[in-house]
Enzyme design. Structure first.
Site, PDB file in Angstrom:
ATOM      1  N   ARG A   1      -5.687  -4.495  14.040  1.00 60.08           N
ATOM      2  CA  ARG A   1      -5.202  -5.394  12.985  1.00 60.08           C
ATOM      3  C   ARG A   1      -3.814  -5.018  12.499  1.00 60.08           C
ATOM      4  NH1 ARG A   1      -4.817  -3.205   7.919  1.00 60.08           N
ATOM      5  NH2 ARG A   1      -6.008  -1.289   7.587  1.00 60.08           N
TER       6      ARG A   1
ATOM      7  N   ARG B   1       0.822  -1.217   0.000  1.00 62.72           N
ATOM      8  CA  ARG B   1       0.000   0.000   0.000  1.00 62.72           C
ATOM      9  C   ARG B   1       0.854   1.264   0.000  1.00 62.72           C
ATOM     10  NH1 ARG B   1      -2.027   3.735   3.486  1.00 62.72           N
ATOM     11  NH2 ARG B   1      -1.013   2.784   5.282  1.00 62.72           N
TER      12      ARG B   1
ATOM     13  N   ASN C   1      -3.488   5.431  19.381  1.00 63.63           N
ATOM     14  CA  ASN C   1      -4.448   4.353  19.614  1.00 63.63           C
ATOM     15  C   ASN C   1      -4.529   3.958  21.082  1.00 63.63           C
ATOM     16  OD1 ASN C   1      -3.247   2.969  16.543  1.00 63.63           O
ATOM     17  ND2 ASN C   1      -5.117   4.155  16.812  1.00 63.63           N
TER      18      ASN C   1
ATOM     19  N   CYS D   1      -8.183   0.167  11.458  1.00 63.08           N
ATOM     20  CA  CYS D   1      -6.991  -0.454  12.061  1.00 63.08           C
ATOM     21  C   CYS D   1      -7.296  -0.904  13.488  1.00 63.08           C
ATOM     22  CB  CYS D   1      -5.816   0.520  12.030  1.00 63.08           C
ATOM     23  SG  CYS D   1      -5.262   0.912  10.363  1.00 63.08           S
TER      24      CYS D   1
END
Length: 284
Positions: free
Chosen positions: A176, A27, A187, A156
């Site tokens: 993930r 990506r 996060n 994510c």
């Protein structure tokens, strides 16, 4: 002696440097040092907020993003308006999304995160949590494959499940893909906030939040910043605290309002530090 969050974070950085394998990420077109997984657990108390002193943390922006998910935002400017200007690149510079027929125009994100779930489902989970009803399904799962074609990015940090045990709220969150230098601390703050918010609306004690991180990686262009980060010493005198604002007592105070993220939290005793040289174009 129990390790602090910052000690655990820096240990994880060193682990990826020492044990990670080079994996090419299609990506981004960049190699990453990668390990399969890592797990951290955060106590849901005001004194245990996962903030760093060797690099800046952004609690308002992190909280704004998770609030936007719960409100089912679909536009980058909606996130920016409440304190998280993190979505414009995904909305306006992702080639596949620019060509996607579901894209409605500039700043549109599509069905990202909470927007992939029916509103009634999110309300049901939060209402049961607020009422102290643990049906073993207090689960917010943003990973909805049927929505991927209608979104600019797959989630994510995708899965959050609350549990109520002995009048105490716990949370387990699963990620993930974990960008250790750009996304991980962001996060961690989101997991911590969601757990603290759950305990607040349930009017119960906060227990622990377990953060399960898959595919933990450091991008090759970030290695210079990693070296700078690891040359710094944590500020052991820093004792920051974090609380949900007193006025927040119902899930609708967050879900149905349009207030800026800063109105929901009180952070004290935290001082920012200069950012190591890290390119934030590479995320997840």
């Amino acid at each position: 002696m129990k390790l602090t969050y910052e000690e655990q974070y820096l240990m994880l950085v060193r682990k990826v440097l020492n044990e990670g394998k080079w994996i090419y990420n299609e990506r981004t077109g960049v190699r990453c040092l990668t390990i399969p997984r890592a797990v951290m657990e955060y106590e849901l108390t005001p004194e245990s907020v996962p903030l760093l002193t060797t690099r800046p943390s952004y609690p308002v922006s992190a909280v704004a993003e998770i609030i936007g998910y719960i409100r089912r935002y679909e536009w980058a400017n909606e996130f920016a308006d409440i304190g998280s200007p993190t979505w414009f690149k995904n909305a306006n510079e992702t080639k596949a999304w620019l060509a996607n027929p579901y894209r409605e125009g500039e700043d549109h994100l599509g069905e990202v995160y909470g927007a992939a779930l029916p509103e009634e489902y999110i309300r049901d989970v939060l209402q049961n949590l607020q009422d102290g009803i643990d049906n073993r399904g207090l689960k917010l799962d943003w990973w909805q494959p049927e929505s991927f074609a209608r979104a600019c990015l797959r989630p994510c940090l995708s899965d959050h499940q609350f549990q109520i045990i002995d009048e105490t709220v716990h949370l387990t969150s699963v990620q993930r893909s974990t960008d250790l230098m750009c996304g991980k601390n962001f996060n961690a703050l989101q997991v911590y906030f969601l757990g603290m918010f759950g305990a607040k609306i349930a009017k119960m004690e906060g227990g622990t939040a377990m953060h399960i991180m898959n595919n933990v990686h450091i991008y090759e262009p970030h290695l210079e910043g990693v070296e700078e980060l690891l040359s710094r010493s944590p500020d052991l005198s820093a004792k920051p605290t974090f609380n949900i604002a007193d006025w927040v007592n119902d899930y609708t105070d967050l879900m149905d309002m349009e207030d800026h993220a800063r109105e929901y939290i009180n952070v004290k005793g935290y001082k920012g530090v200069p950012q190591p040289k890290i390119e934030f174009e590479l995320i997840a």
